[in-house]
Design a protein around this motif. Structure first.
Motif, PDB file in Angstrom:
ATOM      1  N   TYR A 104       0.824  -1.208   0.000  1.00 48.65           N
ATOM      2  CA  TYR A 104       0.000   0.000   0.000  1.00 48.65           C
ATOM      3  C   TYR A 104       0.860   1.260   0.000  1.00 48.65           C
ATOM      4  CZ  TYR A 104      -4.009  -2.977   1.199  1.00 48.65           C
ATOM      5  OH  TYR A 104      -4.997  -3.934   1.195  1.00 48.65           O
ATOM      6  N   VAL A 105       1.897   1.276   0.825  1.00 48.70           N
ATOM      7  CA  VAL A 105       2.769   2.451   0.894  1.00 48.70           C
ATOM      8  C   VAL A 105       3.433   2.701  -0.452  1.00 48.70           C
ATOM      9  CG1 VAL A 105       4.884   3.379   1.910  1.00 48.70           C
ATOM     10  CG2 VAL A 105       3.177   2.305   3.377  1.00 48.70           C
ATOM     11  N   ASN A 106       3.903   1.642  -1.097  1.00 52.30           N
ATOM     12  CA  ASN A 106       4.525   1.796  -2.410  1.00 52.30           C
ATOM     13  C   ASN A 106       3.548   2.365  -3.432  1.00 52.30           C
ATOM     14  OD1 ASN A 106       7.451   0.649  -2.923  1.00 52.30           O
ATOM     15  ND2 ASN A 106       6.550  -0.654  -1.357  1.00 52.30           N
ATOM     16  N   ILE A 107       2.316   1.890  -3.401  1.00 50.20           N
ATOM     17  CA  ILE A 107       1.306   2.369  -4.356  1.00 50.20           C
ATOM     18  C   ILE A 107       0.956   3.830  -4.088  1.00 50.20           C
ATOM     19  CG2 ILE A 107      -1.089   2.108  -5.095  1.00 50.20           C
ATOM     20  CD1 ILE A 107      -0.796  -0.902  -4.654  1.00 50.20           C
ATOM     21  N   ILE A 108       0.764   4.186  -2.823  1.00 49.78           N
ATOM     22  CA  ILE A 108       0.425   5.565  -2.472  1.00 49.78           C
ATOM     23  C   ILE A 108       1.536   6.525  -2.897  1.00 49.78           C
ATOM     24  CG2 ILE A 108       0.049   7.157  -0.541  1.00 49.78           C
ATOM     25  CD1 ILE A 108      -1.356   4.813   0.902  1.00 49.78           C
ATOM     26  N   VAL A 109       2.777   6.153  -2.592  1.00 51.46           N
ATOM     27  CA  VAL A 109       3.914   6.993  -2.968  1.00 51.46           C
ATOM     28  C   VAL A 109       4.000   7.122  -4.491  1.00 51.46           C
ATOM     29  CG1 VAL A 109       6.435   7.176  -2.981  1.00 51.46           C
ATOM     30  CG2 VAL A 109       5.239   6.504  -0.892  1.00 51.46           C
ATOM     31  N   PHE A 110       3.731   6.036  -5.208  1.00 52.75           N
ATOM     32  CA  PHE A 110       3.789   6.066  -6.671  1.00 52.75           C
ATOM     33  C   PHE A 110       2.739   7.022  -7.237  1.00 52.75           C
ATOM     34  CE2 PHE A 110       2.266   4.403 -10.783  1.00 52.75           C
ATOM     35  CZ  PHE A 110       3.431   4.551 -11.522  1.00 52.75           C
ATOM     36  N   VAL A 111       1.517   6.976  -6.708  1.00 52.69           N
ATOM     37  CA  VAL A 111       0.449   7.862  -7.191  1.00 52.69           C
ATOM     38  C   VAL A 111       0.822   9.322  -6.955  1.00 52.69           C
ATOM     39  CG1 VAL A 111      -1.947   8.576  -6.844  1.00 52.69           C
ATOM     40  CG2 VAL A 111      -1.370   6.148  -6.932  1.00 52.69           C
ATOM     41  N   VAL A 112       1.318   9.635  -5.753  1.00 53.18           N
ATOM     42  CA  VAL A 112       1.731  11.007  -5.443  1.00 53.18           C
ATOM     43  C   VAL A 112       2.865  11.437  -6.367  1.00 53.18           C
ATOM     44  CG1 VAL A 112       2.772  12.494  -3.685  1.00 53.18           C
ATOM     45  CG2 VAL A 112       0.987  10.863  -3.040  1.00 53.18           C
ATOM     46  N   GLU A 113       3.817  10.527  -6.578  1.00 52.18           N
ATOM     47  CA  GLU A 113       4.962  10.823  -7.434  1.00 52.18           C
ATOM     48  C   GLU A 113       4.516  11.122  -8.867  1.00 52.18           C
ATOM     49  OE1 GLU A 113       9.279   8.741  -8.540  1.00 52.18           O
ATOM     50  OE2 GLU A 113       7.609   7.543  -7.765  1.00 52.18           O
ATOM     51  N   MET A 114       3.571  10.343  -9.398  1.00 51.63           N
ATOM     52  CA  MET A 114       3.094  10.547 -10.760  1.00 51.63           C
ATOM     53  C   MET A 114       2.326  11.865 -10.898  1.00 51.63           C
ATOM     54  SD  MET A 114       4.186   8.157 -12.721  1.00 51.63           S
ATOM     55  CE  MET A 114       5.704   8.324 -11.738  1.00 51.63           C
ATOM     56  N   LEU A 115       1.544  12.222  -9.870  1.00 52.46           N
ATOM     57  CA  LEU A 115       0.806  13.485  -9.911  1.00 52.46           C
ATOM     58  C   LEU A 115       1.765  14.673  -9.941  1.00 52.46           C
ATOM     59  CD1 LEU A 115      -2.093  12.766  -7.376  1.00 52.46           C
ATOM     60  CD2 LEU A 115      -2.278  13.010  -9.859  1.00 52.46           C
ATOM     61  N   ILE A 116       2.799  14.590  -9.104  1.00 50.60           N
ATOM     62  CA  ILE A 116       3.777  15.680  -9.076  1.00 50.60           C
ATOM     63  C   ILE A 116       4.554  15.736 -10.385  1.00 50.60           C
ATOM     64  CG2 ILE A 116       5.873  16.512  -7.945  1.00 50.60           C
ATOM     65  CD1 ILE A 116       4.763  15.431  -5.331  1.00 50.60           C
ATOM     66  N   SER A 117       4.911  14.585 -10.923  1.00 55.11           N
ATOM     67  CA  SER A 117       5.648  14.547 -12.196  1.00 55.11           C
ATOM     68  C   SER A 117       4.836  15.154 -13.325  1.00 55.11           C
ATOM     69  CB  SER A 117       6.021  13.100 -12.551  1.00 55.11           C
ATOM     70  OG  SER A 117       6.936  12.577 -11.635  1.00 55.11           O
ATOM     71  N   SER A 118       3.509  14.961 -13.280  1.00 56.43           N
ATOM     72  CA  SER A 118       2.643  15.512 -14.313  1.00 56.43           C
ATOM     73  C   SER A 118       2.719  17.033 -14.334  1.00 56.43           C
ATOM     74  CB  SER A 118       1.202  15.061 -14.073  1.00 56.43           C
ATOM     75  OG  SER A 118       0.325  15.622 -15.036  1.00 56.43           O
ATOM     76  N   PHE A 119       2.789  17.635 -13.158  1.00 53.92           N
ATOM     77  CA  PHE A 119       2.853  19.100 -13.093  1.00 53.92           C
ATOM     78  C   PHE A 119       4.259  19.622 -13.388  1.00 53.92           C
ATOM     79  CE2 PHE A 119      -0.974  18.299 -10.557  1.00 53.92           C
ATOM     80  CZ  PHE A 119      -1.855  19.193 -11.155  1.00 53.92           C
ATOM     81  N   THR A 120       5.280  18.939 -12.853  1.00 50.72           N
ATOM     82  CA  THR A 120       6.643  19.402 -13.114  1.00 50.72           C
ATOM     83  C   THR A 120       7.018  19.204 -14.571  1.00 50.72           C
ATOM     84  OG1 THR A 120       7.511  17.242 -12.425  1.00 50.72           O
ATOM     85  CG2 THR A 120       7.440  18.983 -10.760  1.00 50.72           C
TER      86      THR A 120
END
Length: 286
Positions: A19-35
């Motif tokens: 779960y932690v890996n999935i949550i971190v991945f989702v947050v990471e992808m959202l931030i990458s989309s904006f950056t």
């Protein structure tokens, strides 16, 4: 939200890691989309939590030796890692504890990170540019190799193709593939995998072989407490004589050893009902 929180708290350690890996991945992808709107600028999660091959960067961000193990490059990366973690993690907790699963994951990640840093700063093929390491693979390899070292002849069913392979065959294949890919583009990642694998092998080997001293200090970080090795004498009579207690423990330990040998050769399912009950009682004394 409260239901999600309660579900997470009740989840097993294996599920929590996933779960932690999935949550971190989702947050990471959202931030990458904006950056990405700023000409592929590296997002701050990768910048601060991925493990850089630069020793100067590592000194300023020492936590990255662990945090990189919860980051992933893309969807296929995290998908394959979560599937591998689920398959081998479930097998692992049949013979080890939930706490040991977390320890193997974290310490395997650390070992993998250090081997990555050593390789990146030693071999000329990697020098000249900065490399970034992300992924849970080093921790997963520690779990894979640890359980393969403990029960090498256990036959694991391979999904989809529905065939059974001895677990050490499967793990040996992955190790060989990493060894022949060390000079490839992702050579640093393969070194990290091997670092995690080295941890898993050394810990389990040291735990069963008292002559191996190289791992003594690290093994103290978490006490080895395999489920089936605790024997307690219980009686309504007055305190038993020392000889009787020792004899009782010796007989029980001999039977436990025989059952563990049988598990190593044929797997847990090969045990009789009586053997399973005996093993359960020894690991869970009242």
């Amino acid at each position: 939200m409260e239901k999600i929180k309660q579900h997470f708290l009740r989840a097993s350690m294996l599920e929590k890691i996933i779960y932690v890996n999935i949550i971190v991945f989702v947050v990471e992808m959202l931030i990458s989309s904006f950056t990405g709107l700023y000409k592929n600028q590296l997002n701050f999660i990768d910048e601060w939590f991925a493990l850089s091959s630069s020793l100067d960067d590592y000194i300023t961000k020492p936590w990255s030796i662990i945090s990189y193990g919860f980051l992933h490059a893309d969807f296929l990366h995290i998908l394959f890692n979560c599937i591998s973690l689920y398959i081998f993690g479930r097998l692992f907790i049949e013979y080890f504890t939930q706490k040991q699963l977390l320890n193997f994951y974290l310490l395997g990640t650390i070992f993998g990170g250090f081997l990555f840093l050593i390789a990146m700063n030693t071999f000329p093929v990697f020098q000249g540019r900065n490399h970034i390491l992300v992924g849970a693979s080093a921790g997963i390899y520690a779990i894979m190799v640890g359980i393969a070292t403990y029960i090498p002849n256990y036959e694991l069913r391979i999904p989809l193709i529905n065939i059974y392979l001895k677990v050490w065959y499967l793990v040996a294949f992955f190790i060989v593939m990493n060894l022949i890919s060390l000079s490839a583009a992702n050579g640093g990642g393969h070194f990290a995998h091997l670092g995690g694998a080295l941890f898993g092998f050394l810990y389990v080997s040291q735990a069963s072989n008292k002559e191996l001293d190289i791992f003594k200090n690290i093994s103290k970080w978490f006490k080895r407490d395999k489920k089936n090795l605790k024997t307690v004498y219980k009686s309504d009579n007055p305190k038993p004589r020392k000889k009787d207690t020792l004899r009782n423990k010796s007989e029980n330990q001999q039977k436990i050893d025989e059952i563990l040998d049988k598990i190593g050769k044929s797997g847990y399912d090969a045990l009789t009902k009586e053997e399973k009950e005996f093993l359960f009682k020894q690991g869970n004394p009242k």
